[in-house]
Design a protein around this motif. Structure first.
Motif, PDB file in Angstrom:
ATOM      1  N   CYS A  66       0.824  -1.216   0.000  1.00 14.22           N
ATOM      2  CA  CYS A  66       0.000   0.000   0.000  1.00 14.22           C
ATOM      3  C   CYS A  66       0.856   1.264   0.000  1.00 14.22           C
ATOM      4  CB  CYS A  66      -0.993  -0.003   1.159  1.00 14.22           C
ATOM      5  SG  CYS A  66      -0.279  -0.425   2.766  1.00 14.22           S
ATOM      6  N   PRO A  67       1.748   1.418  -0.981  1.00 10.73           N
ATOM      7  CA  PRO A  67       2.595   2.618  -1.036  1.00 10.73           C
ATOM      8  C   PRO A  67       1.829   3.935  -1.132  1.00 10.73           C
ATOM      9  CG  PRO A  67       3.464   0.917  -2.484  1.00 10.73           C
ATOM     10  CD  PRO A  67       2.117   0.451  -2.032  1.00 10.73           C
ATOM     11  N   PRO A  68       0.700   4.025  -1.877  1.00 10.32           N
ATOM     12  CA  PRO A  68       0.035   5.327  -1.971  1.00 10.32           C
ATOM     13  C   PRO A  68      -0.387   5.908  -0.629  1.00 10.32           C
ATOM     14  CG  PRO A  68      -0.782   3.876  -3.691  1.00 10.32           C
ATOM     15  CD  PRO A  68       0.055   3.035  -2.768  1.00 10.32           C
ATOM     16  N   THR A  69      -0.763   5.066   0.324  1.00  7.57           N
ATOM     17  CA  THR A  69      -1.202   5.605   1.612  1.00  7.57           C
ATOM     18  C   THR A  69      -0.052   6.266   2.350  1.00  7.57           C
ATOM     19  OG1 THR A  69      -2.317   5.118   3.703  1.00  7.57           O
ATOM     20  CG2 THR A  69      -0.875   3.418   2.863  1.00  7.57           C
ATOM     21  N   HIS A  70       1.152   5.707   2.245  1.00 11.12           N
ATOM     22  CA  HIS A  70       2.298   6.321   2.910  1.00 11.12           C
ATOM     23  C   HIS A  70       2.721   7.602   2.201  1.00 11.12           C
ATOM     24  CE1 HIS A  70       2.674   3.107   5.756  1.00 11.12           C
ATOM     25  NE2 HIS A  70       2.796   2.203   4.810  1.00 11.12           N
ATOM     26  N   ALA A  71       2.725   7.587   0.874  1.00 14.68           N
ATOM     27  CA  ALA A  71       3.059   8.809   0.137  1.00 14.68           C
ATOM     28  C   ALA A  71       2.055   9.914   0.444  1.00 14.68           C
ATOM     29  CB  ALA A  71       3.098   8.519  -1.362  1.00 14.68           C
ATOM     30  N   THR A  72       0.784   9.551   0.569  1.00 15.50           N
ATOM     31  CA  THR A  72      -0.266  10.537   0.848  1.00 15.50           C
ATOM     32  C   THR A  72      -0.145  11.098   2.265  1.00 15.50           C
ATOM     33  OG1 THR A  72      -1.801   9.517  -0.718  1.00 15.50           O
ATOM     34  CG2 THR A  72      -2.766  10.865   1.024  1.00 15.50           C
ATOM     35  N   ALA A  73      -0.038  10.216   3.256  1.00 10.66           N
ATOM     36  CA  ALA A  73       0.088  10.676   4.644  1.00 10.66           C
ATOM     37  C   ALA A  73       1.357  11.487   4.838  1.00 10.66           C
ATOM     38  CB  ALA A  73       0.054   9.489   5.598  1.00 10.66           C
ATOM     39  N   SER A  74       2.438  11.056   4.201  1.00 10.12           N
ATOM     40  CA  SER A  74       3.702  11.765   4.309  1.00 10.12           C
ATOM     41  C   SER A  74       3.617  13.152   3.681  1.00 10.12           C
ATOM     42  CB  SER A  74       4.807  10.949   3.629  1.00 10.12           C
ATOM     43  OG  SER A  74       6.055  11.575   3.753  1.00 10.12           O
ATOM     44  N   SER A  75       3.050  13.238   2.475  1.00  9.03           N
ATOM     45  CA  SER A  75       2.898  14.531   1.805  1.00  9.03           C
ATOM     46  C   SER A  75       2.058  15.478   2.653  1.00  9.03           C
ATOM     47  CB  SER A  75       2.254  14.345   0.426  1.00  9.03           C
ATOM     48  OG  SER A  75       3.099  13.626  -0.434  1.00  9.03           O
ATOM     49  N   GLU A  76       0.977  14.952   3.208  1.00  9.83           N
ATOM     50  CA  GLU A  76       0.099  15.807   3.993  1.00  9.83           C
ATOM     51  C   GLU A  76       0.768  16.252   5.295  1.00  9.83           C
ATOM     52  OE1 GLU A  76      -4.533  15.981   5.459  1.00  9.83           O
ATOM     53  OE2 GLU A  76      -3.934  14.973   3.614  1.00  9.83           O
ATOM     54  N   ALA A  77       1.582  15.397   5.893  1.00  5.77           N
ATOM     55  CA  ALA A  77       2.307  15.803   7.101  1.00  5.77           C
ATOM     56  C   ALA A  77       3.247  16.969   6.787  1.00  5.77           C
ATOM     57  CB  ALA A  77       3.089  14.619   7.665  1.00  5.77           C
ATOM     58  N   VAL A  78       3.960  16.868   5.658  1.00  5.42           N
ATOM     59  CA  VAL A  78       4.849  17.955   5.251  1.00  5.42           C
ATOM     60  C   VAL A  78       4.049  19.220   4.967  1.00  5.42           C
ATOM     61  CG1 VAL A  78       6.448  18.744   3.465  1.00  5.42           C
ATOM     62  CG2 VAL A  78       6.639  16.410   4.364  1.00  5.42           C
ATOM     63  N   GLU A  79       2.942  19.067   4.246  1.00  5.65           N
ATOM     64  CA  GLU A  79       2.102  20.221   3.898  1.00  5.65           C
ATOM     65  C   GLU A  79       1.577  20.936   5.142  1.00  5.65           C
ATOM     66  OE1 GLU A  79       0.702  17.983  -0.205  1.00  5.65           O
ATOM     67  OE2 GLU A  79      -0.661  18.113   1.507  1.00  5.65           O
ATOM     68  N   ARG A  80       1.167  20.168   6.129  1.00  6.44           N
ATOM     69  CA  ARG A  80       0.632  20.777   7.342  1.00  6.44           C
ATOM     70  C   ARG A  80       1.741  21.396   8.195  1.00  6.44           C
ATOM     71  NH1 ARG A  80      -4.640  19.313   8.790  1.00  6.44           N
ATOM     72  NH2 ARG A  80      -4.146  19.094  11.011  1.00  6.44           N
ATOM     73  N   SER A  81       2.970  20.913   8.026  1.00  7.36           N
ATOM     74  CA  SER A  81       4.089  21.525   8.724  1.00  7.36           C
ATOM     75  C   SER A  81       4.465  22.872   8.111  1.00  7.36           C
ATOM     76  CB  SER A  81       5.304  20.593   8.707  1.00  7.36           C
ATOM     77  OG  SER A  81       6.412  21.186   9.361  1.00  7.36           O
ATOM     78  N   ILE A  82       4.410  22.977   6.774  1.00  2.00           N
ATOM     79  CA  ILE A  82       4.843  24.213   6.117  1.00  2.00           C
ATOM     80  C   ILE A  82       3.682  25.134   5.751  1.00  2.00           C
ATOM     81  CG2 ILE A  82       6.880  23.049   5.185  1.00  2.00           C
ATOM     82  CD1 ILE A  82       5.532  23.017   2.451  1.00  2.00           C
ATOM     83  N   GLY A  83       2.433  24.681   6.012  1.00  2.00           N
ATOM     84  CA  GLY A  83       1.277  25.528   5.739  1.00  2.00           C
ATOM     85  C   GLY A  83       0.882  25.590   4.279  1.00  2.00           C
TER      86      GLY A  83
END
Length: 404
Positions: A66-83
């Motif tokens: 299930c690679p897409p779920t990790h790429a998605t959660a990871s991207s969103e974590a970065v996005e929420r860190s940088i606004g």
């Protein structure tokens, strides 16, 4: 007098698992322990200091299921860190890519449990053929929307690298409609097999609380507000005891000091009023979830503007704020947490679905003969490699190294 039954390695699951079961003289499990035997690979450590764009690339390599779920959660974590907020249609494409992954992965779990439920060789082969047709369509969706069937490189910090074409939208719609036909036939087949299996009533039922953030895609804000304030964790030796826990390679996450269950039943429990638990409830819940994801996938394809912008560039590169990204993976709530400062990762933590479930699996074997333990385990479809994220350091020196 009772005894200890050890089942290792467990079979028909991803990764290397082990049961250590305390049983009575009749073989009934009194205390169930299920633990990860996958060695720690250090993703969370080697991400520190790397560019933020590397996070979804690296974490999608946790495993190949299930690679897409990790790429998605990871991207969103970065996005929420940088606004940073991705465009609406970029988010729709992310959701569609993850739906494709669910439609590939949920049928795969049926492959793993078929030997338990289906003994007729001809019916077994027919079921496998249907399952493989469904999985091929799920992978095709990930390939078209995510740019690759496995690691989905189009999932980027800021949205999706590119939109799909109008022709692709029509083809994916037709393929989801084709998937529906296979799924309906397979669901009838599996329900008949489940009803005839002779599984003990109540197998796998537990008193563990449920955790989910969304019915299909996942909500980072729900986890951050509703669950994260009550999060804590134990090292395995402190949960299993030193004799057992010294072998385990995953943290034990807790909410309000208790273990929880995530996954298909938890999502349906929270958002659809589902009130059945246990092994067979999990197996049946996946059939229900497939139907819900087909419906949502078709809805997204109707709604999608194939000419819309799908990727926003960062306007800030982070000041070290904590960012939490959550996606509902096939197996349950997948959480990634990071801090980004000047475009580089200064902290990273992953709490994939099976990390939450691994202790619940052991508990769910209790009260039944140990021969049913692997039936219980397979209903959770554990991804043990994804679950394994732990490293213990003391004053900057390595406490212990193990080589297998």
């Amino acid at each position: 007098m009772g005894e200890t039954v050890v089942i290792a390695p467990t079979t028909r699951n991803e990764g290397h698992g082990k049961f250590v079961l305390d049983v009575d003289e009749e073989g009934i499990v009194k205390k169930g322990n299920f633990l990860s035997m996958v060695t720690v690979r250090g993703f969370e450590k080697f991400l520190v200091g790397r560019g933020m764009e590397f996070a979804p690339v690296a974490t999608s390599r946790f495993c190949g299921l299930c690679p897409p779920t990790h790429a998605t959660a990871s991207s969103e974590a970065v996005e929420r860190s940088i606004g940073l907020s991705p465009p609406r249609h970029g988010l729709l494409l992310r959701e569609l890519c993850n739906i494709g992954n669910h439609l590939h992965d949920h049928p795969l779990q049926q492959v793993l449990i078929l030997p338990d439920f289906v003994k007729d060789p001809e019916k077994y082969r027919e079921a496998l053929a249907r399952i493989q047709k469904m999985r091929r369509i799920g992978q095709y969706i990930c390939n078209v929307v995510g740019g690759e069937a496995i690691h989905s490189p189009y999932i980027r910090v800021g949205g999706m690298y590119t939109n799909i074409s109008e022709a692709a939208r029509h083809k994916l719609t037709a393929m989801l409609e084709e998937f529906t036909q296979y799924h309906e036939a397979q669901s009838r087949f599996m329900e008949e097999a489940f009803s005839a299996a002779g599984v003990p009533p109540g197998l796998g039922v537990n008193d563990v609380d449920m955790m989910a953030t969304d019915l299909i895609y996942g909500r980072s804000d729900v986890f951050e507000e509703k669950y994260f304030p009550y999060y804590s964790e134990l090292l395995p030796a402190n949960y299993y005891g030193k004799e057992i826990g010294v072998e385990a390679c995953t943290r034990i996450p807790l909410l309000r000091g208790k273990i929880v269950e995530v996954g298909p039943v938890a999502r349906l429990w929270k958002y659809k009023g589902w009130r059945e638990k246990g092994t067979m409830a999990l197996n049946r819940a996946r059939l229900t979830e497939i139907s819900l994801r087909i419906e949502r996938g078709l809805e997204i394809l109707r709604e999608l503007n194939t000419r819309a912008h799908t990727l926003n560039r960062p306007v800030s590169y982070g000041i070290g704020r904590l960012g939490i990204g959550v996606n509902e993976a096939p197996r349950g709530t997948n959480v990634h947490i990071t801090r980004v400062e000047d475009g580089r990762i200064t902290y990273y933590k992953a709490m994939p679905a099976t990390m939450w479930n691994i202790s619940t699996i052991g508990k769910s074997t209790e009260g039944f003969h140990y021969k049913w333990a692997q039936w219980v385990m397979r209903s959770y479809d554990p991804c043990i490699s994804c679950a394994t994220h732990m490293i213990v350091m003391h004053e900057g020196r390595v406490v212990e190294e193990r080589f297998i």
